[in-house]
Design an enzyme around this catalytic site. Sequence first.
Site, mmCIF file in Angstrom:
data_model
loop_
_atom_site.group_PDB
_atom_site.id
_atom_site.type_symbol
_atom_site.label_atom_id
_atom_site.label_comp_id
_atom_site.label_asym_id
_atom_site.label_seq_id
_atom_site.Cartn_x
_atom_site.Cartn_y
_atom_site.Cartn_z
ATOM 1 N N LYS A 44 108.463 102.540 63.523
ATOM 2 C CA LYS A 44 109.148 103.274 64.593
ATOM 3 C C LYS A 44 110.408 102.528 65.001
ATOM 4 O O LYS A 44 110.404 101.303 65.136
ATOM 5 C CB LYS A 44 108.193 103.409 65.787
ATOM 6 C CG LYS A 44 108.720 104.201 66.963
ATOM 7 C CD LYS A 44 107.639 104.320 68.027
ATOM 8 C CE LYS A 44 108.051 105.187 69.202
ATOM 9 N NZ LYS A 44 106.946 105.356 70.182
ATOM 10 N N SER B 193 101.887 108.263 73.161
ATOM 11 C CA SER B 193 102.820 108.440 72.053
ATOM 12 C C SER B 193 102.278 108.092 70.678
ATOM 13 O O SER B 193 102.974 108.274 69.673
ATOM 14 C CB SER B 193 104.103 107.640 72.318
ATOM 15 O OG SER B 193 104.825 108.243 73.373
ATOM 16 N N SER C 183 106.192 109.836 71.285
ATOM 17 C CA SER C 183 107.505 109.475 70.787
ATOM 18 C C SER C 183 107.449 108.804 69.414
ATOM 19 O O SER C 183 108.475 108.522 68.813
ATOM 20 C CB SER C 183 108.175 108.525 71.783
ATOM 21 O OG SER C 183 107.420 107.314 71.911
#
Length: 385
Positions: free
Chosen positions: A26, A127, A103
């Site tokens: 990420k 997330s 996210s």
Amino acid sequence: MTDPFMLTVDDAGGEGPLAGLRLAVKDLFDLAGTPTGAGNPRWPETHEVPEADAEAVALLRAAGARVAGKTVTDELAWSLNGSNAHYGTPENPAAPGHVPGGSSSGSASAVALGLADIGLGTDTGGSIRVPASYCGLFGLRPTHGRVSLAGAVPLAPSFDTAGILARDAATLRLAMDVLLGEPREAAPVTRVLVPQDIWGEISQDTKRAVMPAVEALGLEIDTAPFFGERLSAEVSSLEAARVAYATLQAWESWQTHGAWIAQAQPEFGLGVAARFQNASKLTAADTEAPAQVRAKVAVLVRERVPEGTVLAMPAAPGPAPRVGEIPDREAIVRLTCIAGLSGAPGMAVPAGTAADLPVGLQLVAAPGGDETLLALADHTGSDIL
């Protein structure tokens, strides 16, 4: 829909328990020599290129994982949808035309697409758990503080965690064992809480999809209310917990990024912009009552979820919304905030489908019970889910 990768990396990997496994990172975590983007183009313009890997990345690499690339994230990780105003919406192959969840959107998408085996993500308010649910994956938000976030862009530090998304329980366990470090004994689980005050807010379609996975655990099922009379509020206790979480997260997020926003003047998508705007108006006094609720929730989790017990609920209120739809963020956070407020680990596992789209079961253990959840996934993942 867009490719989940911000950039790909030519990494041969090494020896170790994760040898041969591809890692999607990420874009909140530093990779040495690569700009960290944090989901907004203004971030790399105002920050130096990191000289070292984030600690979580370094641990996974040292265990043999091969970095496949950096993945799209929602802006500064403050969204649960998976749509980025600057970089698009990564594909959700389990629900074409629907969002992957955020996210950790790109990491979930890359794993679901088979472009990576391990997705490194963060979970502040859901997330990892929400993308896992939307994409039909396994995902673990660990106990707060057990996995280092050194070298990762924060959002709300007292809630932020780093964890893993994977297509199967075995890979989740392998990667999380690396990140968790010194293992703790997994307590045998004999009881699962399915509180009527939480499940009463779930749609019938989602209940029908998720409940069989709960029953298949083969554990004693306790349906007594989770909150009871312990939290006083004019609204339901679960809603009081959500409001407390949202207020505290917003306060911390502005303390973390307010000065940078004022100086750098980044352009945000509408939802993220609105959340930061609202957060900028909060005062320390606004956090006093929410902090008391947080403390009560933490005590409640210790009392209701002792060793040998897990709390079960859907990982999200339903399947992934269509791209462009406005999600019910409040409904999502009602289901994810208990782990955040208490610092407890939460694991999402594939449970079934609603409207032919994936939905996940969320299991929460007491703080420190990460290995208990992973053992439960090992035991049940291939048999019932």
